[in-house]
Motif scaffolding. Sequence first.
Motif, short mmCIF file in Angstrom:
data_model
loop_
_atom_site.label_atom_id
_atom_site.label_comp_id
_atom_site.label_asym_id
_atom_site.label_seq_id
_atom_site.Cartn_x
_atom_site.Cartn_y
_atom_site.Cartn_z
N LYS A 192 6.52 -6.27 -58.06
CA LYS A 192 5.63 -5.59 -57.09
C LYS A 192 6.05 -4.15 -56.85
CE LYS A 192 4.06 -5.89 -52.30
NZ LYS A 192 4.16 -6.66 -51.03
N SER A 248 -3.94 -1.53 -61.30
CA SER A 248 -3.82 -2.19 -59.99
C SER A 248 -4.49 -3.55 -59.96
CB SER A 248 -4.42 -1.29 -58.90
OG SER A 248 -5.84 -1.25 -59.00
N LYS A 300 -0.03 1.85 -53.33
CA LYS A 300 0.06 0.66 -52.48
C LYS A 300 -1.32 0.20 -52.03
CE LYS A 300 4.74 1.52 -50.72
NZ LYS A 300 5.55 1.87 -49.52
N GLU A 301 -2.17 1.17 -51.70
CA GLU A 301 -3.54 0.85 -51.27
C GLU A 301 -4.32 0.17 -52.39
OE1 GLU A 301 -5.77 4.04 -49.54
OE2 GLU A 301 -4.06 4.70 -48.33
N ARG A 307 -5.40 -7.25 -54.39
CA ARG A 307 -5.10 -8.59 -53.87
C ARG A 307 -6.21 -9.09 -52.96
NH1 ARG A 307 0.03 -6.35 -53.33
NH2 ARG A 307 -0.28 -6.00 -51.10
N LYS A 349 -3.03 -3.31 -52.79
CA LYS A 349 -3.47 -4.13 -51.66
C LYS A 349 -4.93 -4.49 -51.81
CE LYS A 349 -3.63 -4.14 -46.61
NZ LYS A 349 -3.40 -3.34 -45.36
#
Length: 516
Positions: free
Chosen positions: A483, A461, A508-509, A515, A512
């Motif tokens: 993505k 990630s 996804k977490e 980023r 996120k």
Amino acid sequence: MIERVYIKDFVTFEEVELEFNEVELEFSKGLIVFTGPSGAGKSVLMRGILSIFGYFDVNAALSEAVVDANIDLEKYGIESDEVIIFKQIKKNKNRYFINNQAVSKKTIKEIAANFLDYLSLRQIKEFENENILNVLDKIVRKKDYYVKLNEYKKLFYEYKKLQNKLNGILKEEKEAKEKKEFLKYELEKIESISPKIGEFEELMKIKKDLSKVEKIKEKANEAQKIFDFEHEVYELLEMIEEDSEFFSNTMNELRILIDKANEKASFLENVDIEEVLDRLSELQELIRRFGSIEESLKYYEEKKEELNRLENLSFEKEEIIKKINSLKENLNSLADFITQKRKEAGKKLEEKINYFLKKLYMPSAEIVFKEIELNEYGKDKIEIIINDIDINTISTGEFNRLRVALLASKLEYETNEKSLFLDEIDANLSGEESMSVAEVLKYLSSKYQIFAISHQPQLASKANKHFLVTKKDNKSYVKELNKDERVEEIARIIGGKEKSEKAVEYAKELLKGARG
């Protein structure tokens, strides 16, 4: 930094091309992660890339890497260019090229070491004493320190040379008695003959003349009869009114020559032929052994000098020991100064390592200094201890986290940007521990270009570039993920083939959070 990699016909990979998209066609500093199912070929691919730089044997038909690094290729006899292109071709045998110039595998690896490090499992290279001392020296960062460090190294070089010379003398001393006897025997043998330059040629002429001594006497007696007619010649010259001076001079010269012939014959009759032959035999023995009388006399002088040196070894040894002791005193003084500064730097390094170890859920480490014999780096032996345990005995997971902590701790002191290859650095770690490793590697990627294989979602990630390695019908493939594809792959790592909604949401977490 490595900008592009191309590999063709490599084990289960038909073709591999690793690069960014059309707008940005190069790797940059950042974290590059390879994931995929077990057995897909991730480690094979990593070895394939490293083989281009001489770290492993090449098995690809063709492999190539484009590198942007500031390296003086001219000292290797290679023409420099804006980028460096490493290429390998395998037909009957492996051939290596840099900028289309053929080079050896050894040269490839030597040049690659300027911009690439490969840290395999349980590799302790970065914990070796020389490397830790190098980090401490960089932390000190003081001009007067480097002046003394360079002075120390220069003096130690002299010290080592004298030590080697002393060892040679000590060895010679053990052999000296027997050697001196041999040299004395050699010298006495030549001295007993006492040869002189030109003597052999002179004796050979005497030997030749001895064979004709009777003939010389006989001819001299015959020639003497010419003087019985000398008066008649003078009368004839007077009658024809010719000057007789030329005849007088000639006859006088002839008398001298006949006298010389008789003297020579008389001398030769008194020569002892046996003595001449014996002397020639002695001289011939020297010529047979040395090539000439001149060479035998040269050998004599050399061995005389060698014997003289052996007889004065004890004096030479004492002088060298005095110089060694004086140098050792200076070296110890400089080494004490260096140790003091390194210990101060060691405290700073220890604080930094422990800062990162805390982030990595590891107990604190201690940097321990031990005094060893003087060597080219000083007299410091550095050990890193965790919970009173040597790093060689801690678990693989703990070792890898300690290694990451050390890399992060020395990052600000590194002047060169490098490509760093890590082989499953997060293996055998819990989720929390994996995330801590991923975060520290992300910090490292601000200066390093990091290539890592991972089976954990946390490191995947955090990647700036995420590549998926898969295998189908015994053929391996690698592709860069977008993505959405990253979400799918991270969810697979979390939940296996049957990806649950929870796994997808968690993926996804993680992305996120990366980023953020």
